[in-house]
Design a protein around this motif. Structure first.
Motif, PDB file in Angstrom:
ATOM      1  N   ASN A 219     -20.427 -14.725  -3.436  1.00  0.00           N
ATOM      2  CA  ASN A 219     -21.151 -13.909  -4.432  1.00  0.00           C
ATOM      3  C   ASN A 219     -20.284 -12.793  -5.020  1.00  0.00           C
ATOM      4  O   ASN A 219     -20.642 -11.612  -5.013  1.00  0.00           O
ATOM      5  CB  ASN A 219     -22.418 -13.294  -3.824  1.00  0.00           C
ATOM      6  CG  ASN A 219     -23.361 -14.353  -3.267  1.00  0.00           C
ATOM      7  OD1 ASN A 219     -23.459 -15.440  -3.820  1.00  0.00           O
ATOM      8  ND2 ASN A 219     -24.045 -14.037  -2.172  1.00  0.00           N
ATOM      9  N   ILE A 220     -19.120 -13.164  -5.543  1.00  0.00           N
ATOM     10  CA  ILE A 220     -18.234 -12.180  -6.178  1.00  0.00           C
ATOM     11  C   ILE A 220     -18.818 -11.733  -7.519  1.00  0.00           C
ATOM     12  O   ILE A 220     -19.238 -12.541  -8.337  1.00  0.00           O
ATOM     13  CB  ILE A 220     -16.828 -12.766  -6.403  1.00  0.00           C
ATOM     14  CG1 ILE A 220     -16.158 -13.104  -5.072  1.00  0.00           C
ATOM     15  CG2 ILE A 220     -15.958 -11.783  -7.199  1.00  0.00           C
ATOM     16  CD1 ILE A 220     -14.776 -13.735  -5.221  1.00  0.00           C
ATOM     17  N   THR A 221     -18.849 -10.408  -7.728  1.00  0.00           N
ATOM     18  CA  THR A 221     -19.253  -9.858  -9.020  1.00  0.00           C
ATOM     19  C   THR A 221     -18.173  -8.878  -9.486  1.00  0.00           C
ATOM     20  O   THR A 221     -17.450  -8.301  -8.669  1.00  0.00           O
ATOM     21  CB  THR A 221     -20.601  -9.121  -8.938  1.00  0.00           C
ATOM     22  OG1 THR A 221     -20.485  -8.029  -8.026  1.00  0.00           O
ATOM     23  CG2 THR A 221     -21.699 -10.050  -8.478  1.00  0.00           C
ATOM     24  N   LYS A 222     -18.078  -8.680 -10.797  1.00  0.00           N
ATOM     25  CA  LYS A 222     -17.070  -7.761 -11.332  1.00  0.00           C
ATOM     26  C   LYS A 222     -17.559  -7.141 -12.633  1.00  0.00           C
ATOM     27  O   LYS A 222     -18.369  -7.715 -13.354  1.00  0.00           O
ATOM     28  CB  LYS A 222     -15.735  -8.485 -11.554  1.00  0.00           C
ATOM     29  CG  LYS A 222     -15.811  -9.628 -12.545  1.00  0.00           C
ATOM     30  CD  LYS A 222     -14.465 -10.328 -12.702  1.00  0.00           C
ATOM     31  CE  LYS A 222     -14.596 -11.483 -13.711  1.00  0.00           C
ATOM     32  NZ  LYS A 222     -13.315 -12.188 -13.905  1.00  0.00           N
ATOM     33  N   THR A 223     -17.044  -5.952 -12.911  1.00  0.00           N
ATOM     34  CA  THR A 223     -17.353  -5.286 -14.172  1.00  0.00           C
ATOM     35  C   THR A 223     -16.393  -5.749 -15.255  1.00  0.00           C
ATOM     36  O   THR A 223     -15.375  -6.399 -14.968  1.00  0.00           O
ATOM     37  CB  THR A 223     -17.226  -3.763 -14.030  1.00  0.00           C
ATOM     38  OG1 THR A 223     -15.840  -3.443 -13.736  1.00  0.00           O
ATOM     39  CG2 THR A 223     -18.102  -3.232 -12.910  1.00  0.00           C
ATOM     40  N   LYS A 224     -16.696  -5.418 -16.479  1.00  0.00           N
ATOM     41  CA  LYS A 224     -15.730  -5.617 -17.551  1.00  0.00           C
ATOM     42  C   LYS A 224     -14.624  -4.567 -17.412  1.00  0.00           C
ATOM     43  O   LYS A 224     -14.859  -3.480 -16.876  1.00  0.00           O
ATOM     44  CB  LYS A 224     -16.410  -5.480 -18.922  1.00  0.00           C
ATOM     45  CG  LYS A 224     -17.378  -6.617 -19.228  1.00  0.00           C
ATOM     46  CD  LYS A 224     -17.973  -6.450 -20.620  1.00  0.00           C
ATOM     47  CE  LYS A 224     -18.896  -7.616 -20.954  1.00  0.00           C
ATOM     48  NZ  LYS A 224     -19.511  -7.476 -22.306  1.00  0.00           N
TER      49      LYS A 224
END
Length: 354
Positions: A219-224
């Motif tokens: 469940n990797i998430t990242k911002t712009k």
């Protein structure tokens, strides 16, 4: 001098190891004071304490919670005067060596040896080790959003720094990290624009982090990407978070990420070999990592780690400060500009030596 810093001074006078540090935007200062001068290591990163690790190798120096007195300063309001540091530009020989080094790096990239490499230089300037407490206070009051520290071990030496870059932060089973790259000077009221070189460099870092973490997380998430300020410099930054899989060790994650493309290059192995062969000096703890492992000592909470990359740092000898300054090199790098960037970056530490 107050009681907290008197304890630090006494530890130094006894020639005993210590580390003092202030986390980003925190109003507490924490210190580990070792009970003896033994040099301890913790390659597995499996105990509670403070780690100080080099760029190359696995001699991770360790302050164990069980073998240290831990003291805290709950609030502070330093008023250290910052006088102008009388800077002298590096010699033509130093400039020529670094420009040639960058040219070698660009050529190697064009020959597909790697896609990015971080190349640095060491610069020695006058300083006074006996002023280390004043230097630390200046770091803390000047770079509030950085991780500021002073490390001392009689068998290793003294290091100080104010790093804006997190290697990894762990809270129970949640990991957070950042992809940081690209550099330009902050100028008041000036619109910030980034060139393709800086954008590409930062994308490399983000992709490396994602690929390195994949075996250990879900469940990797990242911002712009966004612009972040660190002292007098601006960088491009992406925040990354994920859920750690069961049975994964802290050392698995740290060793997968270290050294990051922001301090080494891509692919990691080839870039690191080029650095060691061509830079012409030993980085020691510059571009290593440091911080709390397996416990948040500010709030006394277990199962938390807060580890930073060791940049914007110096090795402080009796009458000399060795500064370490680098920059990311891609196929579009202009050697002369890269040398100027190292001069701009050196001002971060020089500012507190005045």
């Amino acid at each position: 001098m107050d009681v907290f810093f008197e304890s630090i001074q006494q530890q130094f006078d006894k020639n005993l190891p210590f580390v003092i540090y202030n986390k980003p935007n925190s109003n507490k200062i924490i210190a580990f004071l070792s009970f003896d001068d033994s040099l301890n290591f913790n390659k597995k990163l499996d105990k509670k304490g403070f780690v100080f690790a080099p760029f190359d190798g696995d001699d991770f120096i360790f302050f164990d919670e069980q073998n240290s007195e831990i003291i805290k300063k709950a609030s502070f309001n330093f008023d250290e005067s910052l006088t102008e540091f009388i800077d002298v530009l590096p010699s033509n020989d130093v400039k020529t060596f670094h420009i040639n080094l960058v040219e070698k790096g660009v050529e190697a990239i064009k020959l597909n040896q790697f896609s990015k490499v971080v190349l640095s230089r060491k610069e020695s300037v006058p300083a006074n080790q006996s002023d280390f407490i004043s230097y630390f206070k200046k770091l803390v009051q000047t770079y509030k959003s950085a991780f500021c520290y002073c490390f001392y071990h009689p068998k290793v030496g003294m290091w100080l720094g104010a790093t804006p870059e997190q290697l990894v932060k762990i809270n129970e089973n949640i990991i957070s990290t950042v992809a940081l790259a690209g550099t330009q000077l902050f100028i008041e009221n000036q619109k910030v624009t980034w060139g393709d070189k800086e954008k590409e460099e930062q994308l490399f870092v983000t992709q490396f982090i994602e690929e390195s973490l994949k075996p250990f997380v879900k469940n990797i998430t990242k911002t712009k990407p966004y612009t972040a300020q660190a002292g007098n410099l601006l960088h491009i930054k992406t925040d990354v978070s994920a859920e750690i899989k069961p049975e994964v060790m802290l050392s698995d994650i740290v060793l997968a990420l270290h050294p990051t493309p922001a301090l080494c290059g891509l692919p990691k192995k080839e870039a690191k070999e080029f650095i060691i062969k061509n830079e012409g000096y030993n980085r020691k703890f510059y571009s290593g990592f440091l911080g709390e492992i397996n416990k948040d000592f500010e709030n006394n909470e277990d199962n938390k780690s807060d580890i930073f990359v060791n940049l914007r740092c110096m090795e402080l000898e009796k009458e000399i400060a060795n500064l370490f300054i680098g920059g990311g090199i891609t196929k579009d790098s202009i050697p002369e500009n890269e040398f100027i960037e190292t001069i701009n970056k050196s001002k971060t530490i020089k500012k507190i030596l005045g």
